[in-house]
Design a protein around this motif. Structure first.
Motif, PDB file in Angstrom:
ATOM      1  N   LEU B 133       0.889  -1.168   0.000  1.00  0.00           N
ATOM      2  CA  LEU B 133       0.000   0.000   0.000  1.00  0.00           C
ATOM      3  C   LEU B 133       0.923   1.213   0.000  1.00  0.00           C
ATOM      4  CD1 LEU B 133      -3.132   0.195   0.267  1.00  0.00           C
ATOM      5  CD2 LEU B 133      -2.757   0.538   2.728  1.00  0.00           C
ATOM      6  N   PRO B 134       0.995   1.943  -1.118  1.00  0.00           N
ATOM      7  CA  PRO B 134       2.064   2.947  -1.253  1.00  0.00           C
ATOM      8  C   PRO B 134       1.958   4.081  -0.224  1.00  0.00           C
ATOM      9  CG  PRO B 134       0.880   2.571  -3.336  1.00  0.00           C
ATOM     10  CD  PRO B 134       0.080   1.908  -2.271  1.00  0.00           C
ATOM     11  N   GLY B 135       3.072   4.623   0.103  1.00  0.00           N
ATOM     12  CA  GLY B 135       3.133   5.745   1.038  1.00  0.00           C
ATOM     13  C   GLY B 135       4.275   6.661   0.643  1.00  0.00           C
ATOM     14  N   ASP B 136       4.279   7.845   1.205  1.00  0.00           N
ATOM     15  CA  ASP B 136       5.300   8.834   0.811  1.00  0.00           C
ATOM     16  C   ASP B 136       6.449   8.938   1.806  1.00  0.00           C
ATOM     17  OD1 ASP B 136       4.202  10.069   2.972  1.00  0.00           O
ATOM     18  OD2 ASP B 136       3.629  11.915   1.934  1.00  0.00           O
ATOM     19  N   TRP B 137       6.528   8.019   2.781  1.00  0.00           N
ATOM     20  CA  TRP B 137       7.614   8.012   3.768  1.00  0.00           C
ATOM     21  C   TRP B 137       7.595   9.255   4.663  1.00  0.00           C
ATOM     22  CZ3 TRP B 137      12.810   5.247   2.649  1.00  0.00           C
ATOM     23  CH2 TRP B 137      12.598   4.094   1.862  1.00  0.00           C
ATOM     24  N   ARG B 138       6.483   9.914   4.759  1.00  0.00           N
ATOM     25  CA  ARG B 138       6.471  11.105   5.623  1.00  0.00           C
ATOM     26  C   ARG B 138       5.337  11.047   6.642  1.00  0.00           C
ATOM     27  NH1 ARG B 138       8.932  16.349   2.810  1.00  0.00           N
ATOM     28  NH2 ARG B 138       9.234  16.667   5.043  1.00  0.00           N
ATOM     29  N   ARG B 139       4.723   9.887   6.760  1.00  0.00           N
ATOM     30  CA  ARG B 139       3.668   9.745   7.768  1.00  0.00           C
ATOM     31  C   ARG B 139       3.488   8.270   8.099  1.00  0.00           C
ATOM     32  NH1 ARG B 139      -0.515  12.954   4.695  1.00  0.00           N
ATOM     33  NH2 ARG B 139       1.344  13.674   3.608  1.00  0.00           N
ATOM     34  N   GLY B 140       2.623   7.999   9.054  1.00  0.00           N
ATOM     35  CA  GLY B 140       2.343   6.628   9.439  1.00  0.00           C
ATOM     36  C   GLY B 140       1.447   5.951   8.414  1.00  0.00           C
ATOM     37  N   ALA B 141       1.113   4.697   8.669  1.00  0.00           N
ATOM     38  CA  ALA B 141       0.237   3.958   7.762  1.00  0.00           C
ATOM     39  C   ALA B 141      -1.155   4.591   7.777  1.00  0.00           C
ATOM     40  CB  ALA B 141       0.155   2.498   8.188  1.00  0.00           C
ATOM     41  N   ASP B 142      -1.766   4.577   6.622  1.00  0.00           N
ATOM     42  CA  ASP B 142      -3.065   5.232   6.455  1.00  0.00           C
ATOM     43  C   ASP B 142      -4.168   4.218   6.762  1.00  0.00           C
ATOM     44  OD1 ASP B 142      -5.431   6.308   5.506  1.00  0.00           O
ATOM     45  OD2 ASP B 142      -4.508   7.156   3.702  1.00  0.00           O
ATOM     46  N   ALA B 143      -4.788   4.371   7.925  1.00  0.00           N
ATOM     47  CA  ALA B 143      -5.772   3.384   8.370  1.00  0.00           C
ATOM     48  C   ALA B 143      -6.947   3.297   7.404  1.00  0.00           C
ATOM     49  CB  ALA B 143      -6.261   3.727   9.779  1.00  0.00           C
ATOM     50  N   SER B 144      -7.360   4.417   6.881  1.00  0.00           N
ATOM     51  CA  SER B 144      -8.544   4.361   6.011  1.00  0.00           C
ATOM     52  C   SER B 144      -8.213   3.691   4.679  1.00  0.00           C
ATOM     53  CB  SER B 144      -9.138   5.752   5.812  1.00  0.00           C
ATOM     54  OG  SER B 144      -8.141   6.594   5.286  1.00  0.00           O
ATOM     55  N   ALA B 145      -6.986   3.878   4.209  1.00  0.00           N
ATOM     56  CA  ALA B 145      -6.582   3.173   2.975  1.00  0.00           C
ATOM     57  C   ALA B 145      -6.573   1.668   3.212  1.00  0.00           C
ATOM     58  CB  ALA B 145      -5.212   3.656   2.506  1.00  0.00           C
TER      59      ALA B 145
END
Lengths: 412, 412, 412, 412
Positions: B133-145
């Motif tokens: 699940l892609p992320g931008d390395w600037r926040r935690g995991a996106d629960a809603s995603a």
């Protein structure tokens, strides 16, 4: 998955006894850790382990890795890489398998005792096809039987032969050079895997000369460290097998570690403080001299057998050419429970001995005389065994310690 | 097998520099090990590790295991078993996977940074089907995603969701409670795996309350030990998955360990001396108080951010609700190499900082403020960073340490 | 016997406070031992002290003594013997006196502060006739006053002049070379005794070049050891005085020790394990380099004074040519109790500072920046002082740490 | 001052031999430190000594002093103060003297051996008038001779009687209770001084019950520490003598120490790290139990004598009621140099034994069986002696270890 994991684990444990005598003052002084490993760790090594942890990406760490690699190669007698894992010896077994064997591969394991079967068990759990060459647990692996079996394997289904150098459950040693020659005579391309867990650093071992493909070892025996590190010395042939095959692997994968080691690092966080200890232990081995250390263990093993013979007890290993120099397993007479003897010795003499493993459970006590050891520690050990046998009512002839002493008093 | 193994390894290493100034006298005093783990190991723990190794089948060892189990459950906030391995954190990742996932199973990994991808990499190497699940390395995991993705997985192909609590490469934390609630809302039966390697013992963590199935942790961060131990806290649901499935496994198999632990033992030889250290570290955490320790780390993280803001630099984590309390990754201005800054700080101030990992290589320095730490160690750390930034010519506003100090001087 | 013994003892002790804030978690991390000795003992030295005790009549011990003697001579810059006692620095004072002075002898003590008077006190207790050359506790010993007094002593009643190199109660240093020259100018045969307890290994010291007769030192300052050893470096002239005179003595008698040392032994049982530590500490000093170590202390002292000046506080030592490099005593403004400030810093910042001694009780805090120390430890120390002063409500200008940092960031 | 200082010092030292056999590998394993002190320091104590040094004016230090005081009083069996010095046992002798005796005072010393004469020597050096009650070095002090001498001293010129509890040079113990009764019968007011250096913590000792005025002890024997601390337990009567008299003193003065100890501190810098060790050692003694520890030593002493008798050698102590439990001095047959035997044992068996002191030089070997010791360490020790005697060609009957073992194997 109903096979239990092998190891030293499913055996009777010592209990804090309420036998009269196991009182505080009995626990004074040194504990004699005379199981066949972990061994008595020298205080130099313990202090090294207590050095402050450093950054595993710093120049100091790179220097540590270089020193440790050089030392391991020296003690393994190899010019190839030695992979160091945080892990147990059984982890080292697993590493040997997953780096080299293809799915469905067959491995031939020479049954020398509990640990040979343990390795076979790990192989089965990794879905390797295991063939056990049966043995009676009283001698080393039978080189001619291996030769015969390999000669019969004309399709080369057997990808590896696994033998244990010093079988820690029986005190019988396998002559690895002979196994090598047997494989050569059979003209079979199988890899040669050797478990040198309890022999390395105590008995003559020659990874390169014997063309061993994977030597599995651990920190807690002849290397004089606490448990926690496992080793794989690997041949080019083994690496080649892994490059084109092997089982799914990540943690145990040799290649990223070997690659990172080249510049002095690890791909993941290594067990830094045990490496501090390893550097120190290797330095001590160099000071002692490898040949001198081997001679010392041979001398202590001989003095131990002299004591056992005097007591009139039977040594588990029946072939005098295959006595291990690092431990002696002693059979208890019928009707005498080996674990009761061990318990009495633990309670009264502050000494731990090895239990009988697997089918030897309750039948033998195993006396470890490996690691950082000397004449008087041996005298103490044999004294504890002799007094414990007497206290346990095992019928023995006295004078075992005496006989061993006579050996030790002679000028070398 | 051309994927490289994940971990902290492929990054620029510090070199012994010949920069003027790195002379003997500069190396006097304490080394400040301010990478985000391994952390500065307290001398109490180091001394505990230096205790003589004991028989892992003795009553003293059984007592050790019981104490350690009780302590680990307390710090993990679980009533279930915690499996302890000789291994690295990445070994702990592998253990979580092989004990639960069937061949061909799919795992959903939330990309929070280098370590999330590292876990994905290990999974792929174990032949698990990984979905990132892609992320931008600037926040935690996106629960809603995660919720959305799970809701879409009507056939329940996804067997597990893996998230990193405190992403050590970015300093962003995932709110595990929210992930749990998202999974519940999706009504999806996937297992929840959490990497708490750098957060455990430093940030509030609730294995049972959040119904985590496998928590992966390591010894070398908040647990204040050297590296060398990995942990899996496991739920009954995870164990059930393993009983009927899982991948080939031996070393990492939970069940023999859990079974042996019940009477205080291990199926193979455990890392005894690190367990001595673990007992001591857990005792220290009890003395400090868990809540008080969390509060301390939160306070130090805040003071650190105050310094970074004063310097006019950018914090890698962009969501103030997701700042990790254990490290702060600081972005260097364009044209300034983070590794050069680190090298200067190492050379001149006897302090190690974390490098930028993966795509952050050369872009960030990571300041660890975890483990056994206090206000003045933080002041020293920030002083070293501020002076190092100046020495490296990075344009900053001075006064960062000052601003942090103002925070610390205020009565709590 | 109603005079109290001198020493650091009769001063306000730190109490475990119930001030809000001194909770468990506050005691995490390193304790900063910034009293002007004992200093923060390096872990290398602590581990050396933990080596198993050996037979003090064995060849290994003889080797230890030889190495330690060589190292002490090197650091003292003498070619003569250095006598090592189990004892405190005040024991070393006593040794200097009883080995050289005849009953009724007069000693001239330059009053530089509490420790100079302490030495005078010990002398009086040993029935020596003490003459104190008064001082204001804000500078080193006045060489011209010494010259004048000696010149007036035409009958040579004064048998010895005693000065303190770095007066640990005030942070003022005496220029020993100038005292030597003053004595030479006076043409007076008195012995020269120097207390180098807090300076040795931190500041330039030249026993032979300055023709010091007895240098008294201790283990717990620049020599980076725990307390427990005292030293006397002795000139041939001092030994000659003892051969024909001196006071009744046994334990402190130089000659049996010097004689036994020649073959590597001691006449009584020495403090073996502290000698292990001493060997290691001397090896570290060699690695650091003596000149480099002096330069480091000078730099740290200067940065400390920069901070104090920024705060707007007064330094106890008023003569910039006599600042000690190993500690800085800082005067508190009227109405502010120095010990309350120290208590707050201890409670909140896990740092120990030195109290005001004797007439400076409650008036100064003493910041130790000696021993195994570095830039970031200094930054931490000054941060603790600055934050503590603020917390205690002492009116200061902020920015002291900042000013010190600016100094440290500059390339040397 | 031509008398040499007493102590263990002027004796033949062990040399690194070039005898064939003393090669690296011989030095592997534990060194057996079987001199009659320093003893084998337990690793728990060594680790305690390696704790970071703390501020000797901090609350933690005050707690340390309180614990140590409580423990010392318990082991000394006194309710009065115990003064702890950085020093050797002979420093403790000096302290006893200078705190109590007026100039010209006479002290009666019972000559039990080298250490009794050593104490007399220190007294003479401090200008005390020493009267020696002659002895043959083969038994304890003669209580009736003391009674007779005191009875004859109608003018009470004798201010103190000094006896050695366990004379470390001969292995003969003095029955202190009988000495006390003899003094009572004589109705003489002399102080009673006892050297309990080698007996404390190993043999029953009762400072208060026996109304001892000063008990002198050291850290390096039954207290299981390295050397470096000396103790004086003092009666109210002894303190009273000091208040109105005594010799010039500073370092050794009891009163400032006792006064400072009351709030948990010392007047000068104490040997902090050895105090850490002392706290640990006292805790161990409590765990072992004092009575149990005494019984253990008695048992080991008896087993040792059994071995000596079997060998056909002579025990130096001729009175079976006065055997010391902490060491056994064994006479060598005419023509056999004891130091050659010791050297061979050191070279070949990694064990240190005590040399013959004073007039016993070359005549006896002294076997220490004190401190933290157990049955197997004793078996090792006796094995080393038996094998060494054989190797040295001393004519003995074999079977000494055997005989001792038979003793140890019997259920207690």
């Amino acid at each position: 998955m109903n096979t239990r994991h092998s190891g030293e684990s499913r055996n009777p444990e010592l209990k804090t006894s309420n036998v009269k005598g196991f009182v505080g003052a009995q626990r004074s002084g040194w504990h004699f850790l005379q199981i066949p490993g972990p061994t008595n760790v020298p205080s130099r090594v313990l202090r090294a382990i207590a050095e402050p942890t450093i950054d595993h990406r710093s120049p100091d760490f790179a220097e540590l890795v270089c020193e440790v690699q050089a030392g391991l190669r020296w003690v393994m007698r190899t010019s190839g890489p030695v992979v160091v894992y945080a892990g147990s010896g059984s982890g080292g077994w697993e590493a040997a398998l997953v780096n080299t064997l293809s799915p469905g591969a067959r491995i031939l394991v020479a049954e020398t005792g509990f640990f040979a079967l343990g390795w076979a068990d790990v192989a089965r759990r990794m879905h390797v096809d295991v063939e056990v060459l049966p043995g009676d647990w009283r001698r080393g692996a039978d080189a001619s039987a291996i030769e015969e079996r390999l000669a019969a394997d004309s399709t080369h289904r057997i990808q590896a032969v696994a033998v244990v150098h010093s079988e820690t459950s029986t005190g019988a040693a396998t002559r690895i050079g002979e196994v090598r020659r047997a494989m050569d005579r059979a003209g079979h391309p199988a890899l040669l895997f050797v478990d040198a867990v309890s022999s390395l650093g105590c008995m003559d071992y020659r990874h390169d000369e014997w063309r061993v493909d994977v030597t599995v070892a651990g920190s807690q025996k002849g290397l004089m460290l606490p448990p926690g590190l496992a080793f794989n010395a690997v041949s080019e042939k083994a690496r080649e097998a892994g490059r084109t095959g092997g089982l799914p692997r990540a943690y145990w994968d040799w290649e990223p570690i070997i690659a990172a080691n080249e510049s002095g690092f690890y791909p993941t966080t290594p067990s830094t403080n045990l490496l501090f200890g390893l550097r120190e232990a290797l330095a001590m081995l160099r000071e002692y001299g490898l040949e001198q250390t081997f001679a010392r263990h041979a001398r202590h093993a001989q003095a131990t057998r002299r004591a056992v013979e005097t007591w009139g007890l039977e040594i588990q290993c029946t072939n005098p050419h295959e006595y291990s120099d690092v431990l002696t397993a002693v059979r208890m007479p019928e009707g005498h429970d080996a674990d009761r003897v061990r318990q009495i010795i633990f309670d009264r003499f502050n000494m731990s001995l090895g239990t009988g493993l697997g089918k030897l459970n309750g039948r033998v006590i195993r006396i470890g005389h490996l690691g950082d050891f000397n004449d008087l520690m041996l005298a103490a050990t044999l004294s504890g065994v002799e007094a414990g046998l007497m206290a346990a009512g095992v019928p023995i002839r006295r004078g075992g310690v005496d006989a061993a002493l006579a050996d030790l008093a002679v000028p070398e």
